[in-house]
Write a protein that holds these residues in place. Structure first.
Motif, PDB file in Angstrom:
ATOM      1  N   GLN A 154       0.810  -1.208   0.000  1.00 20.08           N
ATOM      2  CA  GLN A 154       0.000   0.000   0.000  1.00 20.08           C
ATOM      3  C   GLN A 154       0.850   1.267   0.000  1.00 20.08           C
ATOM      4  N   ASN A 155       1.971   1.212   0.696  1.00 25.88           N
ATOM      5  CA  ASN A 155       2.764   2.426   0.833  1.00 25.88           C
ATOM      6  C   ASN A 155       3.933   2.498  -0.144  1.00 25.88           C
ATOM      7  N   ALA A 156       3.950   1.611  -1.152  1.00 24.70           N
ATOM      8  CA  ALA A 156       5.074   1.617  -2.094  1.00 24.70           C
ATOM      9  C   ALA A 156       5.122   2.909  -2.892  1.00 24.70           C
ATOM     10  N   SER A 157       3.976   3.358  -3.396  1.00 20.83           N
ATOM     11  CA  SER A 157       3.957   4.579  -4.191  1.00 20.83           C
ATOM     12  C   SER A 157       4.365   5.780  -3.353  1.00 20.83           C
ATOM     13  N   TYR A 158       3.986   5.774  -2.079  1.00 24.31           N
ATOM     14  CA  TYR A 158       4.397   6.855  -1.180  1.00 24.31           C
ATOM     15  C   TYR A 158       5.920   6.915  -1.093  1.00 24.31           C
ATOM     16  N   GLY A 159       6.553   5.773  -0.903  1.00 21.70           N
ATOM     17  CA  GLY A 159       8.002   5.746  -0.773  1.00 21.70           C
ATOM     18  C   GLY A 159       8.704   6.201  -2.030  1.00 21.70           C
ATOM     19  N   ILE A 160       8.149   5.848  -3.193  1.00 27.82           N
ATOM     20  CA  ILE A 160       8.764   6.249  -4.461  1.00 27.82           C
ATOM     21  C   ILE A 160       8.672   7.754  -4.651  1.00 27.82           C
ATOM     22  N   VAL A 161       7.499   8.326  -4.359  1.00 29.62           N
ATOM     23  CA  VAL A 161       7.334   9.774  -4.484  1.00 29.62           C
ATOM     24  C   VAL A 161       8.207  10.494  -3.461  1.00 29.62           C
ATOM     25  N   GLN A 162       8.265   9.965  -2.251  1.00 27.68           N
ATOM     26  CA  GLN A 162       9.094  10.566  -1.215  1.00 27.68           C
ATOM     27  C   GLN A 162      10.558  10.625  -1.644  1.00 27.68           C
ATOM     28  N   SER A 163      11.064   9.527  -2.198  1.00 28.40           N
ATOM     29  CA  SER A 163      12.467   9.497  -2.613  1.00 28.40           C
ATOM     30  C   SER A 163      12.722  10.462  -3.769  1.00 28.40           C
ATOM     31  N   TYR A 164      11.716  10.643  -4.642  1.00 27.00           N
ATOM     32  CA  TYR A 164      11.855  11.603  -5.747  1.00 27.00           C
ATOM     33  C   TYR A 164      12.012  13.021  -5.209  1.00 27.00           C
ATOM     34  N   LEU A 165      11.166  13.392  -4.264  1.00 24.60           N
ATOM     35  CA  LEU A 165      11.235  14.732  -3.690  1.00 24.60           C
ATOM     36  C   LEU A 165      12.541  14.937  -2.935  1.00 24.60           C
ATOM     37  N   GLN A 166      12.992  13.905  -2.246  1.00 26.87           N
ATOM     38  CA  GLN A 166      14.271  13.995  -1.539  1.00 26.87           C
ATOM     39  C   GLN A 166      15.423  14.152  -2.521  1.00 26.87           C
ATOM     40  N   HIS A 167      15.404  13.357  -3.567  1.00 28.09           N
ATOM     41  CA  HIS A 167      16.520  13.364  -4.517  1.00 28.09           C
ATOM     42  C   HIS A 167      16.713  14.736  -5.155  1.00 28.09           C
TER      43      HIS A 167
END
Length: 474
Positions: free
Chosen positions: A252-265
């Motif tokens: 469920q939270n996979a998309s959250y983690g991907i978007v989070q890492s994009y914003l961090q990067h």
């Protein structure tokens, strides 16, 4: 991935500068080539790779036909059989002037039966190059035909199989290729009659045939609206693909983690903070395992400083960016002839042109560009920048793309990657070039292309904007 990025690299500053700088210079060059085509920006992705490379059929081939057994009209879209057929091989067969385009989801064409003639021995189908033009489609190997007099489907042999209803005067029948399912389908008066597996990987030509006196047909390759609702059919096929994808089990939270890492990067600190707050109440926390030596905390390295650098570059304040880099990361700009310095100097020149300080831009260019021009690796990009001075309205010129926000983004991304590479924990500088989301999209593109390759280079590539648009419509 660019070939230059597949090299094995030692973790020296020089190698890091070369790798990251070369990558973003290549992005600039690709952007420059795309700009000369002047397409709609939303269509760049598909126009480069897809249907614009494949001219679809638009008429019948009057040169490579069955000779005197049929007459092709002057419009090259109509065929009639004026004589009495004496033998089984006296077939009036005509192929389209081009093969069906294959780098798409579906190809389709239609045939209207103006006159069923004496026996109604009319056929529609697909044939390969070199097909014997005195044989009905489907009677020879590597060919398919839906025949009007008996409603049978013929595929590679003289004996047909039960398929659909007969058709004659006043009917419109169509033939299509579904490259996603690797099937052919046929229609009658706007409804799908049936499908058959396509076991030919090479090009297929839309083909029609007449075989008894007074038979007459006209062909529509898409110039006029089809009786069959092709758009609805394509939407249905895309819905099937989406349904298959949605059945996959994803945390469920996979998309959250991907978007989070994009914003961090990319250093979008404020957006990241808002995103985290909004997500805390609905999703459990996610923790990424170490990936190729690149752990989650590396994306948060120098997050605030990377945010500041991105903001001032996006605002065109390149002098301030130089000052911040000299203060925070002097090793990045200490080699004044590096690719990253070249990108920054070019952007500073562009910003001077943007605000109309042309004399100052000329002096700046003479001072900063000379050393880069002599190196040879940068001369094409120096010329693009200098060309801005040749136009009264440079934003409307062939180099006007330099004045767009996307050019600032290239420079901001390059600086961001360079800062990430200064993290002592980074073992491979290539990991600084892309976020996890970027790598996911690249992997999707590669997977689509591999699937197409396995299907004989037939089918679609991966187009993110088309998927997003179809999702919004859904």
């Amino acid at each position: 991935m660019d070939a230059s990025l597949t090299l094995s690299l030692s973790p020296t500053n020089s190698d890091t500068h070369d790798l990251i700088g070369s990558y973003f210079l290549q992005q600039w060059r690709l952007k420059s080539k795309t700009a000369t085509l002047k397409p709609d920006p939303m269509e760049i992705e598909s126009s480069i790779e897809e249907d614009n490379e494949e001219l679809p059929p638009n008429e019948l081939d009057s040169l490579n036909s069955s000779g005197g057994f049929s007459i092709i009209g002057p419009d090259k879209l109509s065929v009639n059989y004026p004589n009495v057929n004496l033998h089984g091989h006296d077939v009036g067969v005509v192929q389209a002037n081009r093969a069906a385009p294959s780098k798409r989801l579906v190809y389709y064409f239609e045939m209207y039966v103006k006159n069923g003639g004496v026996k109604g021995q009319i056929a529609i189908g697909f044939t390969t190059p070199g097909f014997k033009m005195r044989r009905q489609p489907g009677w020879e190997s590597n060919s398919y035909g839906y025949h009007g007099d008996d409603g049978l489907l013929y595929r590679g042999q003289g004996k047909g199989e039960a398929f659909g209803p007969v058709y004659s005067t006043g009917d419109t029948v169509g033939g299509g290729i579904n490259y996603a399912s690797q099937e052919l389908f046929f229609t009658k008066n706007g409804a799908v009659v049936g499908t058959v597996f396509k076991d030919v990987k090479g090009p297929l030509f839309p083909t029609v045939a007449v075989h008894s006196q007074n038979e007459e047909i006209t062909v529509n390759f898409g110039k006029d609206p089809f009786v069959f609702d092709l758009k609805a059919y394509e939407a249905q096929e895309r819905a099937k693909q989406h349904s298959t994808i949605e059945k996959l089990s994803i945390p469920q939270n996979a998309s959250y983690g991907i978007v989070q890492s994009y914003l961090q990067h990319y250093g979008y600190e404020e957006t990241l903070r808002t995103f985290d707050v909004e997500s805390q109440s609905t999703l459990p926390p996610i923790s990424f395992v170490q990936e190729n030596g690149f752990t989650e905390d590396m994306n948060t390295y120098s997050l605030n400083q990377r945010k500041v650098l991105r903001q001032i570059i996006r605002n065109g304040q390149i002098g301030d960016a130089f000052s911040k880099l000299r203060e925070w990361y002097p090793q990045i700009v200490q080699d004044g002839a590096s690719a990253i310095c070249f990108l920054l100097h070019c952007q500073n020149f562009i910003e001077l042109v943007r605000v109309g300080k042309l004399e100052e831009a000329v002096l700046y260019g003479r001072t900063e560009f000379e050393k880069f021009y002599k190196l040879g690796d940068y001369d094409d990009l120096v010329k693009d920048c200098a060309a801005l001075l040749a136009y009264e309205q440079p934003q409307k010129s062939s180099v006007g793309y330099l004045l767009g926000d996307s050019q600032r983004e290239i420079v901001a991304d390059a600086v961001n990657a360079m800062v990430l590479s200064t993290n002592p924990s980074v073992k491979d500088s290539r990991e600084c070039l892309h976020s996890r989301l970027d790598r996911l999209l690249r992997q999707l593109s590669a997977s689509f292309l591999e699937k197409r390759s396995l299907n004989g280079d037939q089918g679609e590539g991966f187009h993110l904007h088309r998927i997003l648009n179809s999702s919004r419509k859904g």
